[in-house]
Design an enzyme around this catalytic site. Structure first.
Site, short mmCIF file in Angstrom:
data_model
loop_
_atom_site.label_atom_id
_atom_site.label_comp_id
_atom_site.label_asym_id
_atom_site.label_seq_id
_atom_site.Cartn_x
_atom_site.Cartn_y
_atom_site.Cartn_z
N ASP A 223 0.82 -1.22 0.00
CA ASP A 223 0.00 0.00 0.00
C ASP A 223 0.85 1.27 0.00
O ASP A 223 0.42 2.31 0.51
CB ASP A 223 -0.94 0.04 1.22
CG ASP A 223 -1.76 -1.22 1.36
OD1 ASP A 223 -2.25 -1.71 0.34
OD2 ASP A 223 -1.89 -1.71 2.50
N HIS B 88 -3.96 -2.00 -6.40
CA HIS B 88 -3.16 -0.84 -6.77
C HIS B 88 -4.10 0.27 -7.21
O HIS B 88 -4.80 0.13 -8.21
CB HIS B 88 -2.21 -1.19 -7.92
CG HIS B 88 -1.13 -2.15 -7.51
ND1 HIS B 88 -0.18 -2.61 -8.35
CD2 HIS B 88 -0.87 -2.69 -6.31
CE1 HIS B 88 0.63 -3.42 -7.69
NE2 HIS B 88 0.22 -3.49 -6.45
P1 GDP Z 1 -0.35 0.26 -3.82
O1 GDP Z 1 -1.01 -1.05 -3.56
O2 GDP Z 1 1.08 0.27 -3.39
O3 GDP Z 1 -0.54 0.73 -5.22
O4 GDP Z 1 -1.03 1.32 -2.88
P2 GDP Z 1 -2.60 1.58 -2.65
O5 GDP Z 1 -3.25 1.83 -3.92
O6 GDP Z 1 -3.17 0.53 -1.79
O7 GDP Z 1 -2.55 2.86 -1.71
C1 GDP Z 1 -2.11 4.06 -2.10
C2 GDP Z 1 -3.25 5.05 -1.91
O8 GDP Z 1 -2.70 6.31 -1.74
C3 GDP Z 1 -4.15 5.17 -3.10
O9 GDP Z 1 -5.45 5.52 -2.69
C4 GDP Z 1 -3.53 6.30 -3.91
O10 GDP Z 1 -4.44 7.00 -4.74
C5 GDP Z 1 -3.08 7.19 -2.80
N1 GDP Z 1 -1.88 7.96 -3.08
C6 GDP Z 1 -0.76 7.55 -3.76
N2 GDP Z 1 0.18 8.52 -3.72
C7 GDP Z 1 -0.35 9.55 -3.01
C8 GDP Z 1 0.14 10.81 -2.58
O11 GDP Z 1 1.27 11.20 -2.83
N3 GDP Z 1 -0.70 11.59 -1.82
C9 GDP Z 1 -1.96 11.19 -1.48
N4 GDP Z 1 -2.70 12.01 -0.75
N5 GDP Z 1 -2.45 10.01 -1.88
C10 GDP Z 1 -1.66 9.20 -2.60
#
Ligand code: GDP
Length: 424
Positions: A13, A41
């Site tokens: 995440d 993701h």
């Molecule tokens: P992944 O599984 O590693 O892709 O991560 P997730 O999708 O589970 O979690 C990342 C969450 O953080 C998602 O809702 C993204 O839209 C959000 N996100 C990613 N980068 C940023 C950021 O720089 N700032 C904010 N506020 N949200 C972010």
């Protein structure tokens, strides 16, 4: 020929989907090489907001070919639902831009059942599984009791193989868990509904990728979860059942001899963890709720509230090492804008002594965090698009992390949107 893996440094995440979505612009092929429908993701782009569980995050780019490699837990139900969802929202998915390894094993309906039944049996001692069948799937794969996707091309021999598997699996379902057995009819229907539509996408992805490299194409490998969930190097047994490390990317994709040229390790500006297991820096109470709300920390797959805490530099340094990261993408820096001062865990106290080494998994239960505080910036930085636009305290926080990890921070993400990025 450039190739790059985007991997999670912590518990998952971290924002890998968001980084892959950004980087796909520069790559011809995007490959998922391990894991299955257990991760989500999150990608936010011109088509809307998506939680991709199996589809590679390059699916939104017109000229990108997306591959599900042999290391993936190929979950036909989840995959078809996802193809349907993105297609209904204007994204093109065809055998030209999505290719599935014929060596990938199929995640069967009984894998999900067994996952749920075992968590139920474990009661208080459960692992916190997402119940997507991942552990039963990979253990069956190691026992050589799975169906390879390529078998779908030969219905007669598939039917014989299924007959054997069904007999074997029903023994466990009925005798160990007292569950209902599967019938050949129900399985046949399942194959017709969920597997046959995938046949046109099957491909020898190893050969495809070799040819792509010969033609000078660039490859991006997209990992799922993070280093601390890796089966061999994570916090065992609170790991996933697949290999989440960059070094597995060539194997799980079909190109075992490939050397990666770049590994982007994704690190969140604070720590989060879903599920059970030791989490040394865990915050509780009001402080935790505030951070969870600020970062919308709820599981993309399960909706479960994530456990939260300050950035754990001990665990993160370990993650950077085992992932062999060549650069870091630091995400969600904007979320910390409300804090007067930013807590960071720089060391652990274990058995009365300070250490900056990540300990043996069961020792983590005894470790206490040493927390230091850095000045907060107390403002909204989500509009910043260059390093110079960041307030000094935010830059100092990034530089502090960079020094501590001894790895360059090459991207700073300040929002979920594609353009909310600072390149250093
Ligand atoms: P992944 O599984 O590693 O892709 O991560 P997730 O999708 O589970 O979690 C990342 C969450 O953080 C998602 O809702 C993204 O839209 C959000 N996100 C990613 N980068 C940023 C950021 O720089 N700032 C904010 N506020 N949200 C972010």
């Amino acid at each position: 020929m450039d190739n790059c893996a985007v991997v999670g440094i912590n518990w998952g995440d971290e924002g890998k989907g968001r980084m892959v979505d950004l980087l796909t612009e520069h790559y011809d092929v995007v490959v998922r090489y391990q894991g299955g429908g257990n991760a989500g993701h999150t990608v936010l782009n011109e088509y809307g907001k998506f939680a991709l569980h199996l589809l590679p995050s390059g699916i939104f780019r017109e000229h990108t070919v997306n591959i599900l490699g042999n290391g993936v837990a190929l979950d036909p139900e989840n995959l078809l639902a996802e193809i349907k969802d993105v297609s209904s929202r204007g994204v093109t998915v065809t055998p030209d831009n999505l290719k599935i390894s014929d060596r990938a094993s199929l995640l069967m309906p009984w894998h999900r059942d067994l996952d749920a039944l075992e968590e139920q049996r474990l009661g208080d001692k459960k692992y916190g599984s997402t119940k997507q069948g991942i552990a039963p799937f990979y253990s069956d794969k190691s026992q050589k009791k799975t169906v390879l996707a390529g078998e779908l091309r030969d219905p007669k021999s598939l039917s014989d193989h299924l007959h054997e598997l069904l007999e074997w699996k029903n023994l466990t379902l009925t005798n160990v868990y007292g569950a209902e057995p599967y019938t050949e009819e129900s399985l046949k229907k399942w194959f017709a509904d969920f597997c046959e539509p995938l046949v046109p996408y099957l491909c020898d992805t190893g050969s495809y990728l070799e040819e792509a490299l010969d033609q000078g194409k660039s490859l991006l490998f997209e990992a799922q979860l993070g280093a601390l969930r890796d089966l061999n190097f994570g916090i065992y047994p609170y790991t996933t059942s697949s290999d989440t490390l960059s070094s597995y990317a060539p194997i799980g994709s079909g190109l075992p001899s490939l050397k990666l040229t770049e590994v982007v390790g994704v690190v969140k500006a604070y720590s989060t963890c879903v599920g059970e297991g030791p989490f040394v820096c865990e915050m509780h109470g009001e402080e935790a709720s505030r951070l969870r709300e600020a970062g919308s920390e709820y599981g993309a797959k399960t909706g479960r509230p994530r456990r939260v805490g300050p950035l754990d530099l001990v665990a993160t340094r370990y993650g950077v090492g085992v992932q062999a990261a060549t650069g870091i993408a630091l995400t969600k820096l904007d979320v910390l804008g409300y804090m007067e001062r930013i807590p960071v865990c720089t060391r652990y106290i274990l058995n009365g002594e300070e250490t900056d080494r990540f300990p043996f998994p069961s020792d983590l239960e005894k470790a206490e965090p040493v927390i230091e505080y850095l000045p907060g910036w107390n403002c909204d930085i989500s509009g910043a698009r260059s390093w110079d636009e960041l307030p000094k305290a935010a830059k100092d926080y990034v530089l502090f992390i960079e020094r501590s990890l001894a790895c360059p921070i090459i991207y700073v993400s300040v929002g979920p949107e594609r353009e909310s990025i600072i390149r250093r």
